[in-house]
Design a protein around this motif. Sequence first.
Motif, PDB file in Angstrom:
ATOM      1  N   ARG A  81     -59.612   3.114 100.394  1.00  0.00           N
ATOM      2  CA  ARG A  81     -58.985   3.075 101.174  1.00  0.00           C
ATOM      3  C   ARG A  81     -58.532   1.419 101.273  1.00  0.00           C
ATOM      4  N   SER A  82     -57.860   0.920 101.948  1.00  0.00           N
ATOM      5  CA  SER A  82     -57.282   0.263 101.830  1.00  0.00           C
ATOM      6  C   SER A  82     -57.139  -0.911 103.222  1.00  0.00           C
ATOM      7  N   GLY A  83     -57.597  -2.515 103.056  1.00  0.00           N
ATOM      8  CA  GLY A  83     -57.452  -3.019 104.509  1.00  0.00           C
ATOM      9  C   GLY A  83     -58.933  -3.314 104.866  1.00  0.00           C
ATOM     10  N   THR A  84     -58.767  -3.983 105.711  1.00  0.00           N
ATOM     11  CA  THR A  84     -60.792  -3.589 106.929  1.00  0.00           C
ATOM     12  C   THR A  84     -60.955  -2.631 107.464  1.00  0.00           C
ATOM     13  N   ALA A  85     -62.107  -1.601 107.220  1.00  0.00           N
ATOM     14  CA  ALA A  85     -62.090  -1.087 108.821  1.00  0.00           C
ATOM     15  C   ALA A  85     -63.856  -2.095 109.234  1.00  0.00           C
ATOM     16  N   VAL A  86     -63.473  -1.061 110.559  1.00  0.00           N
ATOM     17  CA  VAL A  86     -64.740  -2.046 111.664  1.00  0.00           C
ATOM     18  C   VAL A  86     -65.191  -0.618 112.490  1.00  0.00           C
ATOM     19  N   LEU A  87     -65.940  -1.011 111.987  1.00  0.00           N
ATOM     20  CA  LEU A  87     -67.443   0.249 112.459  1.00  0.00           C
ATOM     21  C   LEU A  87     -68.184  -0.450 113.906  1.00  0.00           C
ATOM     22  N   PHE A  88     -68.191   0.155 115.147  1.00  0.00           N
ATOM     23  CA  PHE A  88     -68.619  -0.493 116.211  1.00  0.00           C
ATOM     24  C   PHE A  88     -69.906   1.146 116.585  1.00  0.00           C
ATOM     25  N   ASP A  89     -70.720  -0.273 116.322  1.00  0.00           N
ATOM     26  CA  ASP A  89     -72.388   0.737 116.562  1.00  0.00           C
ATOM     27  C   ASP A  89     -72.468   0.537 117.838  1.00  0.00           C
ATOM     28  N   PHE A  90     -72.694   1.277 118.601  1.00  0.00           N
ATOM     29  CA  PHE A  90     -73.425   1.251 120.028  1.00  0.00           C
ATOM     30  C   PHE A  90     -74.472   3.105 119.484  1.00  0.00           C
ATOM     31  N   ASP A  91     -74.876   2.752 118.656  1.00  0.00           N
ATOM     32  CA  ASP A  91     -76.085   4.268 118.663  1.00  0.00           C
ATOM     33  C   ASP A  91     -76.788   3.761 117.911  1.00  0.00           C
ATOM     34  N   HIS A  92     -77.443   3.397 116.937  1.00  0.00           N
ATOM     35  CA  HIS A  92     -78.086   2.566 115.785  1.00  0.00           C
ATOM     36  C   HIS A  92     -78.872   3.774 115.358  1.00  0.00           C
ATOM     37  N   SER A  93     -78.566   4.971 114.878  1.00  0.00           N
ATOM     38  CA  SER A  93     -79.016   5.798 114.290  1.00  0.00           C
ATOM     39  C   SER A  93     -78.753   5.655 113.220  1.00  0.00           C
ATOM     40  N   ALA A  94     -80.044   6.263 111.960  1.00  0.00           N
ATOM     41  CA  ALA A  94     -79.660   6.297 110.698  1.00  0.00           C
ATOM     42  C   ALA A  94     -78.617   7.098 109.651  1.00  0.00           C
ATOM     43  N   ALA A  95     -77.761   8.422 110.931  1.00  0.00           N
ATOM     44  CA  ALA A  95     -76.269   8.955 109.947  1.00  0.00           C
ATOM     45  C   ALA A  95     -75.387   7.759 110.468  1.00  0.00           C
ATOM     46  N   THR A  96     -75.526   6.958 111.699  1.00  0.00           N
ATOM     47  CA  THR A  96     -74.150   5.311 111.447  1.00  0.00           C
ATOM     48  C   THR A  96     -74.370   4.556 110.594  1.00  0.00           C
ATOM     49  N   TYR A  97     -75.804   4.588 110.386  1.00  0.00           N
ATOM     50  CA  TYR A  97     -75.882   3.647 109.080  1.00  0.00           C
ATOM     51  C   TYR A  97     -74.995   4.274 107.628  1.00  0.00           C
ATOM     52  N   ALA A  98     -75.624   5.280 107.651  1.00  0.00           N
ATOM     53  CA  ALA A  98     -75.408   6.121 106.391  1.00  0.00           C
ATOM     54  C   ALA A  98     -73.218   5.935 106.337  1.00  0.00           C
ATOM     55  N   LEU A  99     -72.645   6.288 107.534  1.00  0.00           N
ATOM     56  CA  LEU A  99     -71.575   6.353 107.599  1.00  0.00           C
ATOM     57  C   LEU A  99     -71.115   4.910 107.129  1.00  0.00           C
ATOM     58  N   ALA A 100     -72.071   3.609 107.257  1.00  0.00           N
ATOM     59  CA  ALA A 100     -71.314   2.343 106.977  1.00  0.00           C
ATOM     60  C   ALA A 100     -71.290   1.732 105.245  1.00  0.00           C
ATOM     61  N   ASP A 101     -72.990   3.028 104.843  1.00  0.00           N
ATOM     62  CA  ASP A 101     -72.641   2.689 103.395  1.00  0.00           C
ATOM     63  C   ASP A 101     -71.288   3.721 103.013  1.00  0.00           C
ATOM     64  N   LEU A 102     -70.856   4.288 103.582  1.00  0.00           N
ATOM     65  CA  LEU A 102     -69.630   5.299 102.960  1.00  0.00           C
ATOM     66  C   LEU A 102     -68.322   4.571 102.820  1.00  0.00           C
ATOM     67  N   MET A 103     -68.185   3.868 103.407  1.00  0.00           N
ATOM     68  CA  MET A 103     -66.949   3.207 104.438  1.00  0.00           C
ATOM     69  C   MET A 103     -67.330   1.478 103.390  1.00  0.00           C
ATOM     70  N   ALA A 104     -68.401   1.543 103.311  1.00  0.00           N
ATOM     71  CA  ALA A 104     -68.766   0.281 102.543  1.00  0.00           C
ATOM     72  C   ALA A 104     -67.959   0.216 100.999  1.00  0.00           C
ATOM     73  N   ALA A 105     -68.178   1.621 100.551  1.00  0.00           N
ATOM     74  CA  ALA A 105     -67.818   2.301  99.251  1.00  0.00           C
ATOM     75  C   ALA A 105     -65.998   2.569  99.670  1.00  0.00           C
TER      76      ALA A 105
END
Length: 584
Positions: free
Chosen positions: A441-465
């Motif tokens: 995907r192009s551009g900048t993605a913003v992930l708002f973490d108002f959850d702090h669960s392991a699943a949210t950070y796994a999504l962050a790993d995927l978005m970073a890739a």
Amino acid sequence: MPQPGVASIFDEANFSGFQRMADSVERHDCRLVGQIWHVGRQQLWNPVDAPVGVSALPDAYSWSVPHVMTRDEIQSIRDAFIASAATLKRAGFSGVELHGGHGYLITQFLSPWSNTRDDEYGGDVAGRARFVREIIAGIRRVCGDAFIIGLKMSGDERVPGGIDAEVAAATIAHLANESPPSYVGFAQGNFSPSLEDHTPDMHYAPGPFMPLQKRLRSAAGGVPVLAFGRVIDALHAEKILEDGVGDLIGMGRALVADAALPNKVRSGHADQVRPCIFCNACWGEIHVGKPIACIHNPQLGTAGEATWKPTPATRPQHVVVVGAGVAGLEAAWVAAARGHRVTLFTGSAPGGKARLEAQLPGRAEVAKVFEHQLLRAQEAGVTLVPERITKAEDILARKPGAVVLATGSTMRRPPSLAPDSEAGIDARTFAAALVADQAKRSGTAVLFDFDHSAATYALADLMAARYERLILMTPRTQLGRQVSYVGVLGIYRRLYTAGVEIELAAMPKRVKAGVVTIANAFTGREKTIEGVTAFVYATPRLVNDGLAAPLRAHGLPVQLVGDCFAPRAMLAAIHEAHRVGNAI
């Protein structure tokens, strides 16, 4: 000073408890070995007691600077180790394991990173090993040759200047020659960021440190080696032995998940073993002073845990369960195993949001939870109906005697967004889209973490890739409040390695035309992020309990479980559903 969750051997009030523990194990012709340890310079729990240490160096975790022990004080603690072993022998234990790994006091003596002494307890390998050598010799003298004395020591501290493979090999070779333990096990990491290696989680490969342990076995001088560290199951354990990694196998978390693992495998029922997913929830509970808990072993620590079966229902009836996430599956299989006729409306594929989480980076083993539940449901005769129920009439038509709603929850729009702001997309919907479409995907993605669960950070790993740039923002001043500390270290490591930008104490104010305005949670000071092609939020959730009121209006007893009752983590959802399944 006693510490939460720790049985203090020096407290005589605990002696009868140690006797009961020993009797409950030893009468089955099994050996009970008690792990004994001293934290040394680590000030983990009690802010009043002064930490004592080997050298005047701060602890890597608590930053506490210890009182440096004199020779007399060292020998006093040495004698306390010996006396503790004698106490456990008197209580009926077959042995002790000296915990000399993970940065505790024995590690602090053995490691050149933490031991800078210039007396007989420091200097070279022999000097640094003197403390543990004297403890082993003293226990042998007091408890006899038949008493087991295991040693858990560091194989690699993973810090510059600390114990590495070379130092560990020299240390165990010296001990094997001078004062050999009954067995040795090689731990990883200390209380620096390498603490992540203490209990390798599902992000690690199975048995990640076995090559090092195999190498160190050759230096152990014939002392049996206990191989441990993310041993997945019995087949994995057998493979480790076949590969010559060790002479014994240590399985901790796998037995927390299912105490009956050895018996089930021995009797040919390995498929019934409740699998550990190495989420480290058990470690996290203990670390903060709570009783140990396992996400999908609600019977953990109870009498008869290994042989537990659901109690037959006194009045079997038709039970309808709506929703086949981990809560719905748990309630369904337990109720069916008790003799109820259970119909489970699964919607799409069983597993719910856990199925989606299992498709995110590093979270594949989450699938083992609902796969195990599904097997139990099928064995118990649960009827699975692949329909999504939206109307009470569809349930009433089945003429149930009781209903369990496990219909989950929905993420809410971030409350800090201005009314005229674009809302963005919730994390679950976005994760499903990323999993389905592997494109960059192009551009900048913003992930708002108002959850702090392991699943949210796994999504962050995927978005970073997938994205050119990822900004992870949270209203808190740190990440991972819902993840055990040992897991948070891995989260930070992965995020920083991927170049993720982390905005702490930040709230989203407005999302419009590719521009995200954020504000500091303390000062309100605003700044903008441009070129945003995806604004994603993981937020506190709203329950999906709309079916409850109309069903109750028809006089049906309705139980809500999991997120449908109150949005929480997997541990709470499964344990709650387990209770409900047993109570119907």
